[in-house]
Design a protein around this motif. Structure first.
Motif, short mmCIF file in Angstrom:
data_model
loop_
_atom_site.label_atom_id
_atom_site.label_comp_id
_atom_site.label_asym_id
_atom_site.label_seq_id
_atom_site.Cartn_x
_atom_site.Cartn_y
_atom_site.Cartn_z
N ILE A 158 25.49 70.73 21.17
CA ILE A 158 25.44 69.27 21.37
C ILE A 158 25.90 68.92 22.78
O ILE A 158 25.29 68.10 23.47
CB ILE A 158 26.31 68.56 20.30
N GLU A 159 26.99 69.57 23.20
CA GLU A 159 27.51 69.33 24.56
C GLU A 159 26.46 69.71 25.61
O GLU A 159 26.21 68.95 26.56
CB GLU A 159 28.79 70.15 24.76
N TRP A 162 23.60 67.18 25.67
CA TRP A 162 23.97 65.91 26.31
C TRP A 162 23.90 66.03 27.83
O TRP A 162 23.32 65.19 28.52
CB TRP A 162 25.37 65.47 25.86
N THR B 140 27.33 55.92 35.15
CA THR B 140 27.06 57.22 34.52
C THR B 140 28.17 58.22 34.85
O THR B 140 28.58 59.01 34.00
CB THR B 140 25.71 57.77 35.03
N THR B 146 29.98 57.96 26.05
CA THR B 146 28.56 58.28 26.18
C THR B 146 27.69 57.01 26.19
O THR B 146 26.68 56.95 26.88
CB THR B 146 28.10 59.18 25.02
N GLN B 149 27.54 55.60 29.57
CA GLN B 149 26.70 56.44 30.43
C GLN B 149 25.22 56.15 30.18
O GLN B 149 24.41 56.15 31.12
CB GLN B 149 27.01 57.92 30.18
N ILE B 150 24.86 55.90 28.92
CA ILE B 150 23.46 55.54 28.63
C ILE B 150 23.11 54.22 29.31
O ILE B 150 22.02 54.07 29.88
CB ILE B 150 23.23 55.44 27.11
N TYR B 153 22.41 54.80 32.82
CA TYR B 153 21.05 55.35 32.98
C TYR B 153 20.01 54.23 32.89
O TYR B 153 19.05 54.18 33.67
CB TYR B 153 20.82 56.42 31.91
N MET B 190 18.90 59.77 23.11
CA MET B 190 20.31 59.69 23.48
C MET B 190 21.12 59.06 22.35
O MET B 190 22.27 59.45 22.10
CB MET B 190 20.47 58.88 24.77
N VAL B 193 21.80 61.71 19.93
CA VAL B 193 22.85 62.62 20.40
C VAL B 193 24.23 61.98 20.19
O VAL B 193 25.18 62.67 19.82
CB VAL B 193 22.67 62.97 21.90
N ILE B 194 24.32 60.67 20.43
CA ILE B 194 25.61 59.99 20.22
C ILE B 194 26.06 60.18 18.77
O ILE B 194 27.23 60.47 18.50
CB ILE B 194 25.48 58.48 20.56
N ILE B 197 27.29 63.72 18.47
CA ILE B 197 28.58 63.91 19.16
C ILE B 197 29.70 63.32 18.31
O ILE B 197 30.75 63.93 18.12
CB ILE B 197 28.54 63.25 20.57
N LEU B 209 34.04 66.74 25.36
CA LEU B 209 33.00 67.77 25.55
C LEU B 209 33.46 68.79 26.59
O LEU B 209 33.12 68.69 27.76
CB LEU B 209 31.68 67.13 26.00
#
Lengths: 505, 214
Positions: A158-159, A162, B140, B146, B149-150, B153, B190, B193-194, B197, B209
């Motif tokens: 996952i890291e 990302w 970012t 996160t 950061q999105i 972007y 993304m 992914v969040i 995470i 991370l």
């Protein structure tokens, strides 16, 4: 006479059939076999198109937005070859997980969908004549391949995903700025608005684009696509992504995805060089990025502990070598394209071996992987041979392409760049050889699973080693012809002379 | 303010400072949505009444995606992880505002250096693009969550959209719609992914991370 749409459309049939296989009620093995079948079919289609319709002629389709020329054929062949090898390998790689029930039909279908989708968009990148479409497809490869990294779904993957997603998306956003600037520069050449991003229209007006705008555009392009290609200092996503992805995915990342990003830079190189007055500035920028990548690899390779991270840093080095060859131009461009094939095949074999050895020992830590040659009589020697090929030992073909790059630098009088290249290469040679000896020789370390291989694994090792040796001794005339035509496209000139197919001729 | 575009430029500059100074994630998404809506109006302003189907689709398409669809996706992701504030940014908010002032000065100085020409018909929009791109990159890099950061972007993509409008570059609709679609899919992934995470690390802070740090 075959129509352009039929020719180019046929290139998407095999990957899309692979995607469709995921929707059929077949088991995990069926999905993986379908992927291998699709890639084999693609190899045949590319070879047929090159012989029947290609060679010296460009083929256009879909309002000239897609096209094929020698540079496309060369990379399409490479993509099909590496996907075929990796798809065959995936059948062995996932076999234990299928038996244990951890790679069931649902996961396999998801994997097959993403794998063949990735294959399709990489093919689209290589067929794009419209540089906007090229950018869109390369960004799409990032989005699809990010999900492939997540196949295992653990914290490290996952890291890695990302970092990969964010860094590459931001990087490629810069490339889009470069693409917009290119369309602005095209106004100076009075390119019709609808054709301002068509590579062939711009190449036909080579030298007439606005030079100052093109200079800025090339910086954005180099940083943007260079991020995706893993050129230092934008390479930081690469070791994480390569080490955390399943091994067949790592192989296609290293073997073709990085090359496709460099392919994008190759398309812009002649446009920028000609419009900036042929003073070599874009080539010089490539030399700088190439040397930086080689030196970064030389710094990080000696201290690597994880076998897949070691190979990832080798990718940074080899992307640097290809960029260096392109930067030298002339014979260097020919050698860089030749090196693309050599690196792809040797790195594919290296990842295959590393993946199986890691499963055998139950770890990626090289300190625990000892005596691999004795423990695993197939993948242990294969790993050693792959490392020898990667570090440029004769008579493997990597030696030949690196030798040609050295020759190009001497011919061009670029001795400072040559000195840095040789220094970096020597450091990588010594440290990688030490790692390979540590892993393959000596007292055998403890293993968690018995050594296991299939007849297809033998075939894969023999095919990769055979290809690396064959290309080291002799290049067939048709391959030299293809490389010359592809080099001429990157150079924006006539075919390169001064390279013969035989060793040291 | 001489033209409607100048008023919109001021709105976007202020929105950038709001992004740099705010810690609340919901507010950040709303500001990014406002930017998307305002930027969607730009093609209509720069075309000065000569609306083509291309302008309408790109303008409304941009507004719909950047102003509505993407913010909705981000709100949905935020509800799933139940994190509402940026707790420990890498760079503090006062310093972020100071950086914003520096970005503004540099961006508009650089824009002033570009002569108005057929190649660059709107230098002030180029300045705005540079400022927005710097803000996006700063968010970012300088924020730890996160989600922020999105949004960084997204602001960077807004900057590129603005840059494209400033050049009046007439790409084919296929390219522009493809770029917008890539952005939508990118933000969607993304968001996924969040979720992963948060599930794996019980947080969406990138400080967690560090498994792969060398």
């Amino acid at each position: 006479m075959i129509s352009g749409a039929l020719c180019i459309g046929s290139l998407f049939v095999a990957p899309l059939l692979g995607v469709c296989a995921g929707a059929l009620p077949v088991g995990s093995r069926g999905v993986l076999r379908a992927g291998a079948g699709a890639a084999a079919m693609q190899c045949g289609i590319v070879a047929f198109l090159y012989r029947a319709a290609g060679r010296d002629h460009r083929i256009f389709a879909f309002g000239n937005n897609l096209f094929l020329d020698s540079l496309s054929y060369y990379h399409l062949g490479l993509v099909a070859l590496v996907f075929f090898l990796s798809s065959v390998y995936a059948n062995s790689y996932f076999s234990e997980e299928i038996e244990q029930g951890t790679f069931g039909p649902k996961r396999a279908r998801r994997f097959g969908l993403l794998w063949n989708g990735f294959f399709a968009v990489l093919t689209a990148v290589l067929c794009a004549n419209n540089l906007g479409i090229l950018w869109i497809c390369l960004e799409a490869t990032t989005l699809i391949s990010a999900l492939l990294i997540l196949t295992r779904g653990n914290s490290a993957s996952i890291e890695a995903m990302w970092k990969y997603l964010l860094l590459c998306s931001v990087g490629i956003a810069f490339a889009f700025v470069g693409t917009l600037l290119l369309s602005v520069a095209a106004r100076a050449a009075h390119v019709p608005p609808g054709e301002s991003l068509l590579w062939t229209s711009l190449a036909d007006r080579n030298g007439m684009l606005d030079g100052r705008v093109m200079c800025v555009a090339f910086i954005f392009i180099l940083v943007g696509f260079g991020t995706k290609a893993g050129l230092a200092p934008m390479h930081t996503w690469l070791p994480d992504a390569h080490s955390q992805a399943p091994t067949p995915v790592s192989a296609v990342f290293s073997g073709v995805m990085l090359n496709c990003a460099l392919y994008c830079i190759m398309r812009y190189l002649p446009l920028c060089e000609a419009s900036m007055g042929l003073r070599g500035r874009p080539h010089a920028m490539l030399v700088v990025f190439g040397l930086l990548s080689i030196m970064v690899a030389a710094v990080f390779i000696p201290s690597q502990k994880n076998i897949k991270r070691l190979l990832a840093y080798h990718s940074v080095e080899h992307m640097g070598i290809i960029a260096l060859g392109l930067g030298f131009g002339g014979l260097g461009t020919f050698a860089a394209l030749f090196h693309t094939l050599n690196h792809s095949v040797s790195k594919t074999l290296a990842f295959f071996s590393a993946g199986r050895l890691a499963r055998h020992y139950g770890t990626h830590d090289m300190a625990a992987m000892k005596g691999a040659v004795g423990r695993n009589p197939l993948w242990g020697p294969a790993f050693f041979v792959a490392i020898l090929a990667l570090i440029g030992v004769a008579p493997f073909s990597v030696f030949m392409s690196e030798f040609q790059i050295v020759k190009a630098s001497v011919d061009g009088g670029k001795y400072a760049a040559l000195a840095v290249f040789l220094f970096g290469s020597v450091v990588v040679f010594v440290s990688a050889l030490r790692h390979a000896i540590d892993v393959c020789m000596g007292k055998r370390g403890p293993v968690t699973e018995p050594a296991r291989w299939f007849p297809r694994d033998f075939a894969l090792v023999i095919a990769c080693v055979g290809l690396l040796l064959a290309c080291g001794f002799h290049l067939p005339a048709w391959y030299v012809d293809l490389l010359r035509n592809a080099s001429a496209i990157v150079e924006g000139t006539q075919a390169v002379s001064g390279f013969a197919g035989g060793l040291f001729q | 303010m001489r033209t409607p575009a100048d008023a919109f430029i001021i709105v976007l500059v202020v929105s950038n400072f709001s992004l740099l100074g705010s810690s609340r994630l919901r507010a950040l998404i709303r500001i990014a949505a406002v930017q998307g809506l305002v930027l969607g109006l730009f093609p209509f302003i720069t075309q000065a009444g000569a609306f083509s189907a291309h302008t309408l689709i790109i303008g409304f398409g941009g507004m719909l995606l950047k102003g509505v669809a993407i913010p909705l996706l981000l709100f949905r992701a935020l509800r799933g992880v139940e994190v509402y504030r940026e707790e420990k940014p890498h760079v503090g908010y006062t310093m972020s505002i100071a950086a914003g002032i520096v970005f503004t000065v540099v961006a508009f100085w650089a824009g002033a250096a570009i002569p108005k020409s057929a190649l660059f018909p709107s230098p002030s929009l180029v300045s705005l693009s540079i400022f927005m791109a710097a803000t996006g990159l700063f968010l970012t890099i300088g924020r730890a969550e996160t989600m922020t950061q999105i949004i960084g972007y997204l602001v960077l993509e807004n900057a590129i959209y603005c840059f494209g409008v400033s050049l009046s570059s007439s790409q084919s609709m296929l390219v522009e719609m493809g770029a917008l679609l890539d952005l939508l899919v990118g933000v969607f992934i993304m968001g996924i992914v969040i979720y992963h995470i948060n599930r794996e690390f019980d947080s969406i802070n990138t400080e967690e991370l560090e498994v792969l740090k060398e």
